[in-house]
Enzyme design. Structure first.
Site, PDB file in Angstrom:
ATOM      1  N   VAL A  88       0.838  -1.207   0.000  1.00 57.31           N
ATOM      2  CA  VAL A  88       0.000   0.000   0.000  1.00 57.31           C
ATOM      3  C   VAL A  88       0.871   1.254   0.000  1.00 57.31           C
ATOM      4  O   VAL A  88       0.360   2.367  -0.110  1.00 57.31           O
ATOM      5  CB  VAL A  88      -0.966  -0.001   1.216  1.00 57.31           C
ATOM      6  N   HIS A 104      -4.225  -4.319  -2.632  1.00 57.83           N
ATOM      7  CA  HIS A 104      -4.706  -4.153  -1.257  1.00 57.83           C
ATOM      8  C   HIS A 104      -4.925  -2.693  -0.878  1.00 57.83           C
ATOM      9  O   HIS A 104      -4.995  -2.366   0.296  1.00 57.83           O
ATOM     10  CB  HIS A 104      -3.746  -4.837  -0.279  1.00 57.83           C
TER      11      HIS A 104
HETATM   12  N1  APR Z   1      13.986  -8.558  -0.086  1.00 63.04           N
HETATM   13  C1  APR Z   1      12.996  -9.355  -0.588  1.00 63.04           C
HETATM   14  N2  APR Z   1      12.139 -10.050   0.193  1.00 63.04           N
HETATM   15  C2  APR Z   1      12.306  -9.930   1.526  1.00 63.04           C
HETATM   16  C3  APR Z   1      13.298  -9.127   2.126  1.00 63.04           C
HETATM   17  C4  APR Z   1      14.167  -8.418   1.249  1.00 63.04           C
HETATM   18  N3  APR Z   1      15.150  -7.632   1.714  1.00 63.04           N
HETATM   19  N4  APR Z   1      13.179  -9.240   3.484  1.00 63.04           N
HETATM   20  C5  APR Z   1      12.144 -10.079   3.713  1.00 63.04           C
HETATM   21  N5  APR Z   1      11.625 -10.508   2.545  1.00 63.04           N
HETATM   22  C6  APR Z   1      10.512 -11.432   2.306  1.00 63.04           C
HETATM   23  C7  APR Z   1      10.228 -12.405   3.423  1.00 63.04           C
HETATM   24  O1  APR Z   1      11.095 -13.542   3.336  1.00 63.04           O
HETATM   25  C8  APR Z   1       8.776 -12.765   3.145  1.00 63.04           C
HETATM   26  O2  APR Z   1       8.689 -13.852   2.222  1.00 63.04           O
HETATM   27  O3  APR Z   1       9.336 -10.676   2.161  1.00 63.04           O
HETATM   28  C9  APR Z   1       8.222 -11.507   2.479  1.00 63.04           C
HETATM   29  C10 APR Z   1       7.314 -10.712   3.388  1.00 63.04           C
HETATM   30  O4  APR Z   1       6.176 -11.497   3.636  1.00 63.04           O
HETATM   31  P1  APR Z   1       4.940 -10.822   4.405  1.00 63.04           P
HETATM   32  O5  APR Z   1       5.479 -10.065   5.570  1.00 63.04           O
HETATM   33  O6  APR Z   1       3.925 -11.903   4.607  1.00 63.04           O
HETATM   34  O7  APR Z   1       4.415  -9.722   3.372  1.00 63.04           O
HETATM   35  P2  APR Z   1       3.430  -9.967   2.160  1.00 63.04           P
HETATM   36  O8  APR Z   1       3.642 -11.328   1.552  1.00 63.04           O
HETATM   37  O9  APR Z   1       3.538  -8.791   1.267  1.00 63.04           O
HETATM   38  O10 APR Z   1       1.981  -9.940   2.890  1.00 63.04           O
HETATM   39  C11 APR Z   1       0.854 -10.074   2.037  1.00 63.04           C
HETATM   40  O11 APR Z   1      -0.580  -9.746   3.944  1.00 63.04           O
HETATM   41  O12 APR Z   1      -0.975  -8.634   5.905  1.00 63.04           O
HETATM   42  C12 APR Z   1      -1.356  -8.733   4.581  1.00 63.04           C
HETATM   43  O13 APR Z   1      -2.260  -7.050   3.239  1.00 63.04           O
HETATM   44  C13 APR Z   1      -1.075  -7.440   3.855  1.00 63.04           C
HETATM   45  O14 APR Z   1      -0.277  -7.114   1.593  1.00 63.04           O
HETATM   46  C14 APR Z   1      -0.039  -7.820   2.813  1.00 63.04           C
HETATM   47  C15 APR Z   1      -0.288  -9.302   2.635  1.00 63.04           C
END
Ligand code: APR
Length: 229
Positions: A88, A104
């Site tokens: 977002v 989202h």
């Molecule tokens: N570069 C790339 N990826 C990374 C890095 C980095 N430096 N650091 C962490 N990650 C990865 C993690 O390993 C993980 O797989 O980013 C991912 C983050 O996962 P989430 O925190 O679950 O985020 P996301 O998948 O975007 O969540 C999806 O969940 O809470 C809801 O609406 C919210 O859009 C969000 C959705």
């Protein structure tokens, strides 16, 4: 030009200083997700949700796009590039990406509670809303965010983009939240799929995993995708 479709999650913004949701010290460790990001939560305690998104809007003003966001803009020289993001934040916009589809919602936007087609963009320093905020029609507002328990209106156009992709890339998402997590299954057979994540979630064998942080992973991706350009 060939069509490159990229689906990004919180991980692409991590190296800009924006916390993810499910990593250690992630957002959901510090806030009960169903209190600050669900439709029930908004009905129960709208003031808390206004405050949660106000804090994230202020934090967003202190960060900037990183080399991964900028690398995707670089790829626009070689591909007709489309970004589908679960994020977002406005870092893809600020990096200069042209075609961005938010699944989202958008942190910098709010909308009328009476007419959801009335969407407003907040600009610094006026970043805060509350239960007492009124739009120009005198109606209360809410964050223009898709809460848990709500539909994801942009998933249909997102699926269409993936079905037309010549290359599909997934960056920085734990692939636990649907429908976004299912996008990779809509690629045509033979279309290459890449997944950039330092701690990749399990994916089907047809996916090429680049187990690197986004900044390094996107640099590697540019090498791979432009080697014969
Ligand atoms: N570069 C790339 N990826 C990374 C890095 C980095 N430096 N650091 C962490 N990650 C990865 C993690 O390993 C993980 O797989 O980013 C991912 C983050 O996962 P989430 O925190 O679950 O985020 P996301 O998948 O975007 O969540 C999806 O969940 O809470 C809801 O609406 C919210 O859009 C969000 C959705």
């Amino acid at each position: 030009m060939k069509k490159l479709v990229v689906s990004t999650g919180a991980g692409i913004s991590k190296e800009s200083g924006v916390s993810t949701f499910r990593d250690a010290d992630g957002l959901w460790e510090n806030y009960p997700v169903m209190d600050v990001a669900s439709a029930d939560g908004f009905r129960r305690n709208p003031a808390l949700i206004h405050q949660f998104y106000n804090e994230r809007r202020h934090q967003l003003q202190t960060v900037k796009p990183n080399a991964a966001h900028l690398g995707l803009v670089e790829l626009e020289k070689y591909f007709d590039t489309y970004i589908i993001t679960q994020n977002v934040d406005d870092l893809h916009e600020r990096a200069g990406s042209k075609n961005i589809l938010h699944l989202h919602g958008e942190l910098m936007k709010i909308r009328s509670l009476r007419d959801e087609s009335r969407v407003y963009t907040l600009t610094p320093p006026n970043l805060d809303t509350s239960v007492d905020t009124r739009d120009k029609y005198g109606d209360p507002v809410r964050p223009h965010i898709v809460f848990f328990q709500e539909a994801v209106p942009n998933i249909e156009p997102a699926i269409e983009l993936v079905e037309q992709a010549d290359v599909f890339v997934v960056i920085g998402t734990s692939l636990v939240v649907y429908p976004a997590a299912g996008l990779m299954h809509y690629v045509r057979s033979g279309v290459p799929v890449y997944y950039i994540d330092p701690k990749p979630s399990p994916v089907p064998s047809f996916v090429n995993v680049i187990a690197e942080p986004a900044t390094k992973g996107v640099a590697r991706l540019i090498e791979i995708l432009t080697k014969d350009k």
